[in-house]
Scaffold this active site. Structure first.
Site, PDB file in Angstrom:
ATOM      1  N   GLN A  83     -72.893 -48.756 -48.438  1.00 55.09           N
ATOM      2  CA  GLN A  83     -73.455 -47.405 -48.620  1.00 55.09           C
ATOM      3  C   GLN A  83     -74.977 -47.434 -48.766  1.00 55.09           C
ATOM      4  OE1 GLN A  83     -72.105 -44.945 -47.709  1.00 55.09           O
ATOM      5  NE2 GLN A  83     -69.942 -44.847 -48.250  1.00 55.09           N
ATOM      6  N   SER A  84     -75.597 -48.437 -48.188  1.00 52.04           N
ATOM      7  CA  SER A  84     -77.056 -48.578 -48.278  1.00 52.04           C
ATOM      8  C   SER A  84     -77.789 -47.408 -47.625  1.00 52.04           C
ATOM      9  CB  SER A  84     -77.462 -49.881 -47.582  1.00 52.04           C
ATOM     10  OG  SER A  84     -78.849 -49.892 -47.301  1.00 52.04           O
ATOM     11  N   ASN A  85     -78.664 -46.773 -48.407  1.00 49.57           N
ATOM     12  CA  ASN A  85     -79.547 -45.745 -47.842  1.00 49.57           C
ATOM     13  C   ASN A  85     -80.539 -46.389 -46.878  1.00 49.57           C
ATOM     14  OD1 ASN A  85     -78.567 -43.604 -49.610  1.00 49.57           O
ATOM     15  ND2 ASN A  85     -79.616 -44.725 -51.246  1.00 49.57           N
TER      16      ASN A  85
END
Ligand SMILES: *Cc1c(COP(=O)(O)O)cnc(C)c1O
Length: 351
Positions: A83-85
């Site tokens: 879920q890395s921005n």
């Protein structure tokens, strides 16, 4: 010491892609200010564009993509959690620049392949090449990092053999080139606050891979600006974290061509507000997210901006930030996490 204009001229030497909408908005949060007895302003880096899902990585990527284009790369590789921005914003920036995004994503929270959410959904829509790596837990962290490095190195070699030129971006975009973006952010924020007749006393920002803080303290040092730069950790970090941030700031200043600066004392880190760990929700942080939404109509996320907002409120409450201070909350984005797995959202889904 340098002036804002002198630093702008130093930055102008670096190739830069225009990927977002700058300057980002800056305004006072009047109700939280009244509740807490300070003058609280928000710098909306979450509003960077180009999509609705921007954030602090876009400023770094403007310089990183400038560098990738300068080197005639056609592919960008980067790393993060599933879920890395940063991974999502890198994939977006790569598409804007006509480059192919390749992501190595570690499943800190395991995704459900039947119900892909939030940034992973956006990565999928963007058509990024995604390599999932499953988390081995804290005890195996080093082994996992080694494994990830080996897998990525193998894929990069393949891509190069097939004739591609690869630009390799570290996790969070936190290289000296990326940190240049947050030298610029510091100048922009100072100009906006001065235009309102406000000299900032404190700035708060969540800190992860450190490029944001690295750039901010480099700018603070160059300007000799007295604003206290507060970094709120979003997960556990080793005892060398502060030194790593100084090291990045020094490398960024050296890349910029500035003289060496004394950095010690320029950074205030807060390690007590992330709860149990990265991507693990906490009741106190979620309460702070609800408070901000219900008081100001503004969303923070449970992984980054909510943790920093909570930490900032605690520092104001404790008196570490003096009553009446001019405080800036640098909103770094991350609100796609509100649409991620239940394990990340925690009790926010309950009324
Ligand atoms: C990456 C990120 C941060 C942390 O920035 P670093 O430069 O990695 O320290 C903070 N907030 C959000 C929303 C992020 O995505």
């Amino acid at each position: 010491m340098k002036t804002i204009d002198e630093i702008r001229r130093m930055l102008a030497k670096f190739p830069k892609e225009n990927l977002g909408f700058y300057p980002t908005p800056f305004y006072q949060l009047k109700k939280v200010s009244a509740d807490y007895g300070v003058n609280l302003y928000v710098k909306r880096e979450d509003f960077s564009g180009v999509s609705l899902f921007g954030g602090n990585k876009v400023r770094k990527l403007q310089y990183l993509m400038g560098d990738a284009k300068r080197l005639n790369c056609d592919t960008v590789v980067t790393y993060g959690a599933t879920q890395s921005n940063h991974a999502m914003q890198t994939a977006t920036a790569a598409r804007q620049c006509g480059l192919n995004p390749v992501l190595f994503l570690e499943a800190v929270v395991e995704p459900n392949p039947e119900d892909v959410r939030a940034n992973m959904l956006l990565d999928t829509i963007l058509g990024a090449e995604m390599h999932l790596l499953f988390d081995h837990g804290q005890a195996f962290k080093e082994q996992a990092a080694e494994e990830r490095k080996a897998i990525a190195a193998g894929r990069i070699k393949e891509l190069e053999k097939a004739g591609h030129k690869v630009y390799d971006i570290p996790g969070g975009g936190s290289s000296p080139v990326g940190a240049l973006g947050f030298i610029e952010a510091y100048l922009e924020t100072l100009e906006q606050s001065r235009a309102m007749g406000v000299e900032p006393d404190h700035l708060f920002v969540p800190s992860g891979s450190g490029g944001t803080l690295g750039g901010l303290i480099a700018a603070k040092a160059l300007l000799g600006n007295p604003c206290v730069v507060n970094g709120v950790l979003v997960g556990p970090k080793g005892s060398s974290y502060e030194e790593e941030l100084f090291c990045l700031a020094r490398d960024t200043l050296s890349l910029l061509g500035a003289e060496e600066q004394e950095l010690s004392g320029l950074l205030t880190l807060h390690g007590g507000y992330y709860g149990e760990g990265y991507e693990i929700p906490s009741k106190e942080v979620n309460d702070a997210i609800r408070y901000l939404a219900r008081r100001e109509g503004l969303f923070a996320d449970p992984v980054y901006s909510g943790k920093a907002f909570y930490g900032m409120l605690q520092c104001i409450k404790s008196g570490a930030v003096a009553p009446g201070s001019n405080v800036i909350f640098l909103h770094t984005g991350g609100t796609t996490a509100l649409f991620s797995e239940q394990a990340i959202v925690g009790d926010l889904s309950r009324a």
